[in-house]
Design a protein around this motif. Structure first.
Motif, PDB file in Angstrom:
ATOM      1  N   ILE A  66       1.213  -1.189   0.047  1.00 14.59           N
ATOM      2  CA  ILE A  66      -0.132   0.204  -0.196  1.00 14.59           C
ATOM      3  C   ILE A  66       0.808   1.754  -0.111  1.00 14.59           C
ATOM      4  N   SER A  67       0.163   1.803  -0.924  1.00 20.04           N
ATOM      5  CA  SER A  67       1.300   3.238  -1.190  1.00 20.04           C
ATOM      6  C   SER A  67       0.705   4.409  -0.027  1.00 20.04           C
ATOM      7  N   GLU A  79      -1.168  12.555   4.741  1.00 18.46           N
ATOM      8  CA  GLU A  79      -1.356  12.370   6.624  1.00 18.46           C
ATOM      9  C   GLU A  79      -1.272  11.545   7.051  1.00 18.46           C
ATOM     10  N   ASP A  80      -0.452  11.467   8.048  1.00 19.34           N
ATOM     11  CA  ASP A  80       0.001  10.100   8.814  1.00 19.34           C
ATOM     12  C   ASP A  80      -1.670   9.839   9.442  1.00 19.34           C
ATOM     13  N   LEU A  81      -1.461   8.403   9.042  1.00 17.05           N
ATOM     14  CA  LEU A  81      -2.665   7.677   9.803  1.00 17.05           C
ATOM     15  C   LEU A  81      -2.769   6.810  10.746  1.00 17.05           C
ATOM     16  N   GLY A  82      -2.895   6.376  11.234  1.00 17.03           N
ATOM     17  CA  GLY A  82      -2.819   5.155  12.164  1.00 17.03           C
ATOM     18  C   GLY A  82      -1.413   4.979  13.676  1.00 17.03           C
ATOM     19  N   GLY A 116       4.270   6.824  11.244  1.00 12.39           N
ATOM     20  CA  GLY A 116       5.111   6.698  10.206  1.00 12.39           C
ATOM     21  C   GLY A 116       3.868   5.786   9.386  1.00 12.39           C
ATOM     22  N   ARG A 117       4.936   4.977   8.210  1.00 11.41           N
ATOM     23  CA  ARG A 117       4.507   4.165   7.211  1.00 11.41           C
ATOM     24  C   ARG A 117       4.175   2.673   7.795  1.00 11.41           C
ATOM     25  N   ASP A 118       2.779   2.244   7.258  1.00 13.63           N
ATOM     26  CA  ASP A 118       2.139   0.961   8.159  1.00 13.63           C
ATOM     27  C   ASP A 118       1.352   0.480   7.004  1.00 13.63           C
ATOM     28  N   ASP A 119       0.886  -1.018   7.360  1.00 12.55           N
ATOM     29  CA  ASP A 119       0.393  -1.449   5.920  1.00 12.55           C
ATOM     30  C   ASP A 119      -0.727  -1.208   6.014  1.00 12.55           C
ATOM     31  N   THR A 120      -1.458  -0.579   6.805  1.00 13.84           N
ATOM     32  CA  THR A 120      -3.199  -0.084   7.033  1.00 13.84           C
ATOM     33  C   THR A 120      -2.951   0.969   5.953  1.00 13.84           C
ATOM     34  N   GLY A 172      -0.520   6.982   4.454  1.00 12.50           N
ATOM     35  CA  GLY A 172      -1.727   8.133   4.335  1.00 12.50           C
ATOM     36  C   GLY A 172      -2.162   8.245   3.711  1.00 12.50           C
ATOM     37  N   LEU A 173      -3.533   9.233   3.772  1.00 14.06           N
ATOM     38  CA  LEU A 173      -4.285  10.288   3.018  1.00 14.06           C
ATOM     39  C   LEU A 173      -3.327  11.351   2.565  1.00 14.06           C
ATOM     40  N   ILE A 174      -3.713  11.077   1.220  1.00 17.61           N
ATOM     41  CA  ILE A 174      -3.207  11.816   0.419  1.00 17.61           C
ATOM     42  C   ILE A 174      -3.537  13.357   0.425  1.00 17.61           C
TER      43      ILE A 174
END
Length: 448
Positions: free
Chosen positions: A331-332, A418-421, A424-428, A432-434
């Motif tokens: 997921i990007s 926008e970092d969610l969860g 940093g980067r995560d597999d969910t 983040g949200l563009i």
């Protein structure tokens, strides 16, 4: 017997009572005054280019103000009604930069600065935009449009079930295309040049990218000044093969103006033919965007899981992973895909009685099954298929803004998301949200 690997369209077709889509009719339209973007060649804009704002200290008298501004090359001086602030219009023989440097060095001056431009944010007058397109509000689309709206020289190829883009035989052009530009596409499925939609899905996806905007009708599109190429690789049931998808990618890549390929489709894969076609497209400078899939599992669908494809997951109106959205290390980014079972996007988060799907124009698939391709309405649809064209639209705007490398376009979206969860980067959520306006910021204003 010919054996063909099938690649199935990623629609939100899950086993619960809520329907896949819901129509809405244009009964209670809301008229909204729109503000045209600033023309840099307009007389007032040219005048502002020769103006300075000068703040004099409180104890500076008007004779000193007159002397200092005259020596700096002022042609006219206008005092503020709220203190010792002056608007200084420069004489034609003097440059604002020299005058600003001279004035800033005077002990009577607190500061001197260029009189920069301000303008109202672009707010389209499409009646469903303000009421129903919560997804565009989530992405701060109005700020994005102040930076870039696209251009018809940038083409987004929609590899899907086709688009309702023309009146041909039993097919009809959707009513809210307005001045949207279509370039010659192809129907890989039926082997002709008329890539008409006989399903509904492709038209809905394409409308998120470039439905006519600010035309007092229907809904808006994110990159509405970009052009569309319809490439039919999926049949009336929303199915196609690896071969058809690879053919569609190669067809799109032949057109030098195609800069983005949107694939709101996916399957189990892998396919060397599709992978190589994607590689050729990316090598030609085309950004390839694909849906992660709607199985709600930790496996990203093919071809979204290819390393040079932007894999898009979906969030609902709460910025939470949509229950159907696949997830995983490929997921990007994520974008609004909606959830028609929920109602979280009314004013101030209060339910408004409308489902949280993605609203765009298309025709009724039930009518299409009976051979009627002219029963157009605005439908709420949810899925990673709906999230994907948001990302493709932003990719097209980034290209128009001057970023031409697919790797750089992907990085621009990932680095500004926008970092969610988890931090940093995560597999969910991936990165983040563009955030389109953040990705475009600093790259200049809307190009002419």
């Amino acid at each position: 017997m010919r054996i063909t690997s099938r690649i199935t369209i990623v629609l939100l077709a899950l086993g619960f009572a809520a329907p896949l889509f819901r129509p809405v009719h244009a009964g209670d339209t809301v008229r909204i005054a729109s503000v045209a973007p600033v023309d840099p060649d307009a007389p007032r804009a040219r005048a502002r280019a020769g103006e300075l704002i000068v703040q004099f200290r409180a104890d500076t008298d008007e004779r000193d103000v007159a002397r200092l501004t005259r020596e700096a090359g002022a042609a006219r001086v206008r005092r503020s009604a709220f203190g010792n602030r002056y608007l200084v219009s420069m004489d034609a023989g003097f440059t604002p930069a020299d005058a600003m440097e001279r004035l800033a060095g005077a002990p009577e001056v607190e500061f001197a600065e260029a009189n920069g431009r301000m303008h109202a944010f672009f707010h389209p007058n499409d009646p469903f935009y303000s009421r129903d397109q919560w997804n565009f509000v989530m992405l701060n689309a109005e700020r994005m449009w102040d930076i870039q709206k696209g251009d018809s020289s940038v083409v987004v190829a929609i590899l899907d079930t086709g688009i309702a883009y023309e009146d041909f035989g039993p097919f009809r052009k959707a009513p809210d295309w307005g001045g949207t530009v279509f370039v010659q596409g192809t129907d890989i499925v039926n082997g002709d040049s008329h890539a008409n939609d006989d399903n509904f899905h492709g038209t809905h996806v394409a409308s998120t990218v470039a439905e006519a905007t600010d035309n007092t009708e229907g809904a808006a599109g994110l990159a509405f000044q970009c052009a569309l190429m319809p490439v039919k690789v999926l049949d009336a049931d929303g199915e196609g093969s690896f071969f058809e998808v690879a053919e569609g990618i190669d067809f799109a890549a032949r057109n030098a103006n195609v800069k983005v390929i949107n694939m709101s489709l996916g399957g189990d894969g892998p396919s060397t033919a599709v992978r190589q076609a994607v590689d050729r497209a990316v090598a030609a400078g085309i950004t390839v965007v694909a849906a992660a899939g709607n199985d709600g599992k930790g496996t990203v669908s093919f071809p979204a899981n290819l390393p040079n494809v932007i894999a898009v997951g979906a969030v609902d109106g709460r910025k939470q992973r949509a229950f159907y959205s696949n997830f995983g290390p490929e997921i990007s980014v994520v974008a609004p895909g909606g959830d028609i079972r929920r109602d979280d996007t009314g004013p101030a988060g209060v339910p408004d009685g409308r489902p949280d799907g993605i609203l765009q124009q298309t025709f009724d698939p039930a009518s299409a099954a009976r051979g009627n391709y002219a029963d157009f309405h605005y439908f709420y649809v949810a899925g990673t298929s709906q999230a994907t064209p948001h990302v493709s639209a932003v990719a097209a705007l980034l290209y128009r803004q001057g970023i031409h490398d697919p790797v750089a376009i992907k990085a621009a979206m990932e680095q500004t998301a926008e970092d969610l969860g988890a931090p940093g980067r995560d597999d969910t959520f991936g990165h983040g949200l563009i955030r389109p306006a953040e990705a475009l910021k600093g790259l200049g204003l809307n190009l002419k």
